[in-house]
Design a protein around this motif. Structure first.
Motif, PDB file in Angstrom:
ATOM      1  N   SER A  40       4.700   3.103  -6.776  1.00 32.62           N
ATOM      2  CA  SER A  40       2.937   2.829  -6.930  1.00 32.62           C
ATOM      3  C   SER A  40       2.574   2.584  -5.247  1.00 32.62           C
ATOM      4  O   SER A  40       2.818   2.249  -4.357  1.00 32.62           O
ATOM      5  N   THR A  41       1.463   3.038  -5.612  1.00 33.20           N
ATOM      6  CA  THR A  41       0.048   3.531  -4.476  1.00 33.20           C
ATOM      7  C   THR A  41      -0.024   1.914  -3.640  1.00 33.20           C
ATOM      8  O   THR A  41       0.537   1.858  -2.731  1.00 33.20           O
ATOM      9  N   SER A  42       0.166   0.752  -4.589  1.00 32.84           N
ATOM     10  CA  SER A  42      -0.538  -0.467  -4.464  1.00 32.84           C
ATOM     11  C   SER A  42       1.273  -1.163  -4.216  1.00 32.84           C
ATOM     12  O   SER A  42       0.899  -1.739  -2.318  1.00 32.84           O
ATOM     13  N   GLU A  43       2.834  -0.490  -3.756  1.00 32.67           N
ATOM     14  CA  GLU A  43       3.363  -1.021  -3.296  1.00 32.67           C
ATOM     15  C   GLU A  43       3.701  -0.015  -1.898  1.00 32.67           C
ATOM     16  O   GLU A  43       3.396  -1.319  -1.625  1.00 32.67           O
ATOM     17  N   ILE A  44       3.344   1.000  -1.586  1.00 29.80           N
ATOM     18  CA  ILE A  44       3.925   1.560  -0.412  1.00 29.80           C
ATOM     19  C   ILE A  44       2.738   0.576   0.746  1.00 29.80           C
ATOM     20  O   ILE A  44       3.030   0.403   1.712  1.00 29.80           O
ATOM     21  N   ALA A  45       1.357   0.179  -0.398  1.00 24.18           N
ATOM     22  CA  ALA A  45       0.354  -0.264   0.464  1.00 24.18           C
ATOM     23  C   ALA A  45       1.096  -1.847   1.102  1.00 24.18           C
ATOM     24  O   ALA A  45       1.241  -2.089   2.019  1.00 24.18           O
ATOM     25  N   GLN A  46       1.203  -2.262   0.370  1.00 25.90           N
ATOM     26  CA  GLN A  46       2.239  -3.915   0.571  1.00 25.90           C
ATOM     27  C   GLN A  46       2.834  -3.743   1.389  1.00 25.90           C
ATOM     28  O   GLN A  46       3.670  -4.136   2.611  1.00 25.90           O
ATOM     29  N   HIS A  47       3.779  -2.875   1.109  1.00 20.96           N
ATOM     30  CA  HIS A  47       5.290  -2.820   2.508  1.00 20.96           C
ATOM     31  C   HIS A  47       5.049  -2.337   3.586  1.00 20.96           C
ATOM     32  O   HIS A  47       5.831  -2.450   4.896  1.00 20.96           O
ATOM     33  N   LEU A  48       3.746  -1.276   3.603  1.00 25.28           N
ATOM     34  CA  LEU A  48       3.332  -0.912   4.791  1.00 25.28           C
ATOM     35  C   LEU A  48       2.338  -1.433   5.725  1.00 25.28           C
ATOM     36  O   LEU A  48       1.826  -1.275   7.016  1.00 25.28           O
ATOM     37  N   ALA A  49       1.837  -2.683   5.004  1.00 21.34           N
ATOM     38  CA  ALA A  49       0.605  -3.573   5.052  1.00 21.34           C
ATOM     39  C   ALA A  49      -0.621  -2.538   5.831  1.00 21.34           C
ATOM     40  O   ALA A  49      -1.314  -2.711   7.045  1.00 21.34           O
TER      41      ALA A  49
END
Lengths: 225, 225
Positions: A30-39
Motif C-alpha cells: 500500500s501507498t502508506s506502507e511504502i511511505a512509512q518504510h521510506l520515511a
DNA sequence: TTCTGAGTTTAGGCTCGCCTAACTTATGAC
DNA sequence: GTCATAAGTTAGGCGAGCCTAAACTCAGAA
C-alpha cells in the motif's frame, strides 16, 4: 542493449526495494506502507508510483496498492544481491561487525558497478547468505527458498540451527552476538512462557533466557533431536 | 558538530574537486574551464559558483574566476583522499588494473563513509601514493610536496625514476604498463627529437621509442647517474 | 443504506541542478 | 580611445523528488 537498470536513480532503486519487501504474490504493497518504510509523505509515494508504473516497473491498481512487474522485481533483486554481498564483503574483508554494515551497504549499493559486485562475490567464494543469514539472490535473480520457523513458534525440547536474524537494530544484533545466537548456531528450545513471555534457549555453550521480541527475530531450521 | 561536509551533494563535491585541480594559489579557475572539466554549460557553472560562494566554500571575483576557501579546500582534499585510496584498494585487494579503476572510484568516493575509507587505508598499510603515483592526502588534508620533471623536459643521458602518470586514458595506461613505464620504474632518457618528436627511453628491461604526448604524461624524479 | 474516517490521490509549491537564449563585461587590436 | 569579441552572468524554463493542503474513494459501522 540499454537495460532499464542503467538509468535508474537512487530514489527509484529504493522504492523498488521497499515494494519488493512489502508486497507478495498475493498481497500488494500500500501507498502508506511504502511511505512509512521510506520515511516519506504518502503524497510523494503516489507521485512516484505513477511514474514507475508508466515506466513499466510496477502495476498499480488505484486505491488498492502496487505489485512489481517482472522488470521491477529484477531491479529489486539486483539491489538485494548488491546489498547483501556488500555487507558480506565488509564483514569478511574489512573487519566490520554485523551490527554496523547496514548503513554503509545502503549507500554503496547504489554506487558499485556490476563488475565490482562480482569481484567481491568471487573474493568471498560466492557466498549464499549474508552475515545476517539472509539469502543472496543469484545474478540471474533467483532466490533459494528455505523453510524456517521463528524461535517463538518452536516446541520446547526441539533442536534447531539458527538460519537468519530478522532485525537490523545494532543493539539487538550486538546482544545476540554476545549470547552466541548467530546464524549457524545449534540451539535447543528449553522453555517458552505464554503471553509473549520469555524464552529459554540452550546453545552449545550456555543457556539463556531471552525476551519474546528477540526470539521472534530468530528464524531457525528445525532438526531431528 | 555539523561539518559542512555532511550536507554536500555529489554535484558540489565534483565542483570542488574540479576547482581544486584547476586553480592554484596564484591562478583562479575560470568558469569555462570548470564547465569544460565537468562537461556542463558555463551558465550552469555560474549558478553553482554563486551558491558555493554564499556557502563559504569558494571566493568569487566576478568575471575573474574562483578560488577555494580553506573550507572548500578541505572538502576537495577529502574527496581526493577518498578517490585515491579507493583506487589503491581496488587494485590491491580486488584485482582491478590501473586503467579501469578511475570510473569506479569516481562513483564510490561519494558513497563511502570516513570509517570505510580509513579501513581501506589500514588494510593497505596506509599507502602514500595511488596506483598512478598521485600522492594521497592525509586525513588532516596535507599533501606531500614532490619535485618532478616530465620525461619530455629531461636531458638525454639522464636517469630517473618514474613517479606519476598524468593520464587516465585506459589505452595510454595499458600501453605504458606493457612497456614497463610505471611508477617506480627506473629509466634513462636516451634520445629526444625536437618539435614534439619521439623520445627514446631505456628501462631496466628494454629500450622503447614513445611519442611526445605519452612521454609528457610521465613525471619523474631525476637521479644522479 | 447511509455516513464517516482512514487511506489515497490531486493540486500546487519548493529546491537542486541542469539547460538555452539574451545580455553584460573585460580585453586586446587598431 | 574605441570597439569587436570572447568570456561570464542573468533570465527563464524543465524534470526529479520532495512537501502540505485539499479533494476523493472505499469499506465498515450505525
Amino acid at each position: 542493449m540499454t537495460a532499464v537498470s542503467d538509468t535508474l536513480t537512487r530514489s527509484v532503486e529504493d522504492y523498488l526495494k521497499a515494494i519488493y519487501r512489502l508486497s507478495s504474490d498475493i498481497r500488494p504493497a500500500s501507498t502508506s506502507e511504502i511511505a512509512q518504510h521510506l520515511a516519506l509523505a504518502p503524497a510523494s509515494v503516489s507521485g512516484m508510483i505513477k511514474r514507475l508504473s508508466e515506466q513499466g516497473l510496477l502495476e498499480h491498481e488505484r486505491y488498492r496498492g502496487v505489485q512489481l512487474t517482472p522488470e521491477g522485481r529484477r531491479v529489486a533483486l539486483r539491489m538485494l544481491r548488491r546489498h547483501r554481498l556488500i555487507e558480506s564483503y565488509l564483514v569478511a574483508a574489512l573487519g566490520y561487525s554485523w551490527d554496523t554494515v547496514h548503513d554503509e551497504a545502503e549507500r554503496l549499493e547504489h554506487a558499485v558497478s556490476d563488475d565490482l559486485v562480482e569481484r567481491m562475490a568471487d573474493a568471498l567464494g560466492n557466498p549464499r547468505v549474508d552475515p545476517h543469514g539472509d539469502p543472496i539472490p543469484s545474478p540471474d535473480g533467483s532466490v533459494p527458498e528455505t523453510v524456517e520457523v521463528a524461535l517463538t513458534d518452536m516446541e520446547p525440547g526441539h533442536s534447531a540451527r539458527i538460519h537468519r536474524v530478522r532485525t537490523r537494530e545494532p543493539e539487538f544484533l550486538r546482544h545476540l552476538a554476545d549470547l552466541g545466537l548467530i546464524p549457524g548456531a545449534h540451539i535447543t528450545l528449553r522453555d517458552r512462557r505464554p503471553f509473549l513471555g520469555p524464552i529459554t534457549v540452550e546453545t552449545d555453550q550456555a543457556t539463556h533466557v531471552v525476551g519474546h521480541e528477540l526470539a521472534a527475530a530468530l528464524l531457525c531450521a528445525e532438526e531431528e533431536s
